[in-house]
Design a protein around this motif. Structure first.
Motif, PDB file in Angstrom:
ATOM      1  N   ASN A 257     -65.379-100.718 107.833  1.00 19.66           N
ATOM      2  CA  ASN A 257     -66.394-101.686 107.024  1.00 19.66           C
ATOM      3  C   ASN A 257     -66.196-103.179 107.635  1.00 19.66           C
ATOM      4  O   ASN A 257     -67.139-103.685 107.661  1.00 19.66           O
ATOM      5  CB  ASN A 257     -66.398-101.430 105.632  1.00 19.66           C
ATOM      6  N   ALA A 258     -64.942-103.452 107.287  1.00 21.57           N
ATOM      7  CA  ALA A 258     -64.530-104.739 107.480  1.00 21.57           C
ATOM      8  C   ALA A 258     -64.957-105.152 109.218  1.00 21.57           C
ATOM      9  O   ALA A 258     -65.330-106.340 109.201  1.00 21.57           O
ATOM     10  CB  ALA A 258     -63.011-104.841 107.300  1.00 21.57           C
ATOM     11  N   VAL A 259     -64.516-104.511 109.888  1.00 21.95           N
ATOM     12  CA  VAL A 259     -64.874-104.637 111.405  1.00 21.95           C
ATOM     13  C   VAL A 259     -66.198-104.878 111.666  1.00 21.95           C
ATOM     14  O   VAL A 259     -66.782-105.841 112.188  1.00 21.95           O
ATOM     15  CB  VAL A 259     -64.284-103.641 112.624  1.00 21.95           C
ATOM     16  N   ALA A 260     -67.441-103.861 111.167  1.00 23.79           N
ATOM     17  CA  ALA A 260     -68.723-104.028 111.339  1.00 23.79           C
ATOM     18  C   ALA A 260     -69.211-105.194 110.369  1.00 23.79           C
ATOM     19  O   ALA A 260     -70.151-106.022 111.023  1.00 23.79           O
ATOM     20  CB  ALA A 260     -69.407-102.710 110.603  1.00 23.79           C
ATOM     21  N   ASP A 261     -68.648-105.530 109.539  1.00 29.83           N
ATOM     22  CA  ASP A 261     -69.141-106.880 108.562  1.00 29.83           C
ATOM     23  C   ASP A 261     -68.911-108.094 109.490  1.00 29.83           C
ATOM     24  O   ASP A 261     -69.602-108.840 109.402  1.00 29.83           O
ATOM     25  CB  ASP A 261     -68.378-106.897 107.184  1.00 29.83           C
ATOM     26  N   LEU A 290     -67.577 -99.180 118.196  1.00 32.14           N
ATOM     27  CA  LEU A 290     -68.192-100.204 118.947  1.00 32.14           C
ATOM     28  C   LEU A 290     -69.239 -99.670 119.721  1.00 32.14           C
ATOM     29  O   LEU A 290     -70.174-100.443 120.117  1.00 32.14           O
ATOM     30  CB  LEU A 290     -66.939-100.491 120.058  1.00 32.14           C
ATOM     31  N   GLU A 291     -69.142 -98.425 120.188  1.00 26.07           N
ATOM     32  CA  GLU A 291     -70.399 -98.012 120.812  1.00 26.07           C
ATOM     33  C   GLU A 291     -71.636 -98.025 119.868  1.00 26.07           C
ATOM     34  O   GLU A 291     -72.598 -98.243 120.134  1.00 26.07           O
ATOM     35  CB  GLU A 291     -70.165 -96.549 121.240  1.00 26.07           C
ATOM     36  N   ARG A 292     -71.366 -97.596 118.370  1.00 23.11           N
ATOM     37  CA  ARG A 292     -72.643 -97.589 117.541  1.00 23.11           C
ATOM     38  C   ARG A 292     -73.021 -99.250 117.320  1.00 23.11           C
ATOM     39  O   ARG A 292     -74.028 -99.174 117.295  1.00 23.11           O
ATOM     40  CB  ARG A 292     -71.987 -96.831 116.447  1.00 23.11           C
ATOM     41  N   ALA A 293     -71.936 -99.781 117.196  1.00 20.66           N
ATOM     42  CA  ALA A 293     -72.476-101.296 117.016  1.00 20.66           C
ATOM     43  C   ALA A 293     -73.307-101.857 118.085  1.00 20.66           C
ATOM     44  O   ALA A 293     -74.455-102.508 117.990  1.00 20.66           O
ATOM     45  CB  ALA A 293     -71.308-102.238 116.718  1.00 20.66           C
TER      46      ALA A 293
END
Length: 391
Positions: A257-261, A290-293
């Motif tokens: 969650n933190a990284v995506a944010d 990272l792939e999904r992002a």
């Protein structure tokens, strides 16, 4: 390959338990009774202070501003048999001395084969969020500064090559935080423990411009933003009757969650030299995230208020570092994550730690990894990130 004798283990996530006199020794006289101090529990705390749930008669507890906190040494269970882990220490005598005594910690590090550690707080919570609850704003800031002085004077100064200098901030007050960050930078602090998500704590998100002035100082001083799992208080079970095993298994989702944010926020675009370390979340989830992002960015960026030019995975590789205790899947997929973005942690004295066998466990985990890659992950990446060279 197994660890070679010349490889030093540098752990980027460990914890200390504050000794009883940390704040009494450092606060102005008028605040000593209100500041954190240890008392002997009598069993009447609920009636006396209005908050005594979970307090066992005969235990030692923290008292702050007339409120009792039953947590003494959160998860400080190093050295216990596995079937005894889960029982929290009730007194300092229930912990091994390395939890709260610097000299004993160094001895335990030597036993474990660990050269250096970065220490997160215990009573103040991992990012000092406990002090946000203090009613007196002056006392809240003084308690924060007292913890920083304690770590600097009693842990880092006597053992400068063993402990990476770290601090906490009164993040609820930006001006005070900026002043304290400058003070800590002058002392050589290399990292600040900071909430991985300020929103659950009642503050603006990383998608706002609220934190820009503070992050400017992080960049200027080259201090790393350390975001430990759970510092936001956003650690939840899936159901009221779910066992804690569910939360422990899903700890990495907090880090996800933190990284995506962060990678979809303006943070790294406004602060191109900011470095963030994500602690106690593992690394095996990073390739998928990272792939999904990137896929989300490629397909959905044009109708959203997000950056249009830089792939999220590129932001991760430039700005964010993950760490792990044991994560064979992450080690096996280290190149997808990025060798330069991986560090190691011991997590002493918590229940996930392998003390006193960390070096043996790490060596077994890297059985198929070339020496130069092992050295980066267990030592040199951390030394470069925190500007903490071998003495």
């Amino acid at each position: 390959m197994p660890l070679t004798d010349d490889m030093q283990l540098v752990s980027v996530d460990d914890h200390l338990v504050e000794r009883p006199g940390v704040w009494a020794d450092r606060l102005p006289k008028k605040f000593v009774e209100l500041g954190p101090r240890i008392i002997e529990a009598t069993g009447d705390e609920k009636d006396q202070y209005g908050f005594g749930q979970g307090v066992t008669k005969g235990s030692q507890v923290w008292l702050m501003e007339g409120v009792v906190y039953a947590q003494l040494g959160l998860n400080a269970v190093a050295g216990r048999p596995r079937d005894q882990i889960g029982t929290e220490p009730l007194r300092f005598a229930d912990m091994i001395p390395g939890c709260y005594e610097p000299a004993a910690r160094v001895e335990d590090m030597d036993i474990d084969g660990v050269q250096a550690e970065l220490l997160f707080p215990s009573f103040p919570k991992f990012a000092g969020t406990m002090f946000q609850n203090i009613k007196d704003p002056e006392l809240a800031i003084l308690c924060t500064k007292a913890w920083n002085d304690f770590v600097h004077e009693e842990w880092v100064t006597p053992y400068p090559d063993r402990f990476i200098p770290v601090g906490i901030l009164p993040y609820w007050d930006l001006d005070a935080s900026i002043a304290e960050l400058h003070r800590l930078a002058d002392r050589g602090v290399r990292a600040i423990s900071f909430p991985e998500n300020p929103v659950p704590l009642g503050h603006p998100s990383y998608h706002s411009d609220h934190w820009d002035r503070l992050f400017d100082v992080f960049e200027e001083t080259q201090i790393v933003v350390g975001m430990h799992f759970g510092t936001s208080g956003q650690v939840r079970l899936t159901a009221p009757d779910a066992p804690m095993a569910v939360m422990i298994t899903l700890m990495g989702t907090n880090s996800m969650n933190a990284v995506a944010d962060l990678i979809f926020s303006p943070t790294f675009h406004r602060h191109p030299n900011l470095k963030v370390s994500i602690a106690e979340g593992g690394i095996g989830w990073i390739p998928w995230l990272l792939e999904r992002a990137d896929l989300t960015w490629e397909r959905h960026r044009f109708y959203q208020n997000i950056d249009q030019t830089t792939r999220p995975s590129d932001l991760f590789k430039k700005h964010i570092y993950g760490c792990f205790i044991t994560d064979q899947y992450g080690v096996d997929n280290r190149h997808t994550i990025g060798i330069d973005n991986i560090t190691w942690e011991a997590d002493y004295p918590h229940s996930d730690s392998y003390w006193p066998n960390s070096r043996k466990v790490v060596s077994e985990m890297f059985h198929d990894v070339p020496d130069h890659e092992v050295a980066k992950i267990v030592e040199t990446n951390a030394r470069e990130l925190y500007r903490f060279p071998r003495s």
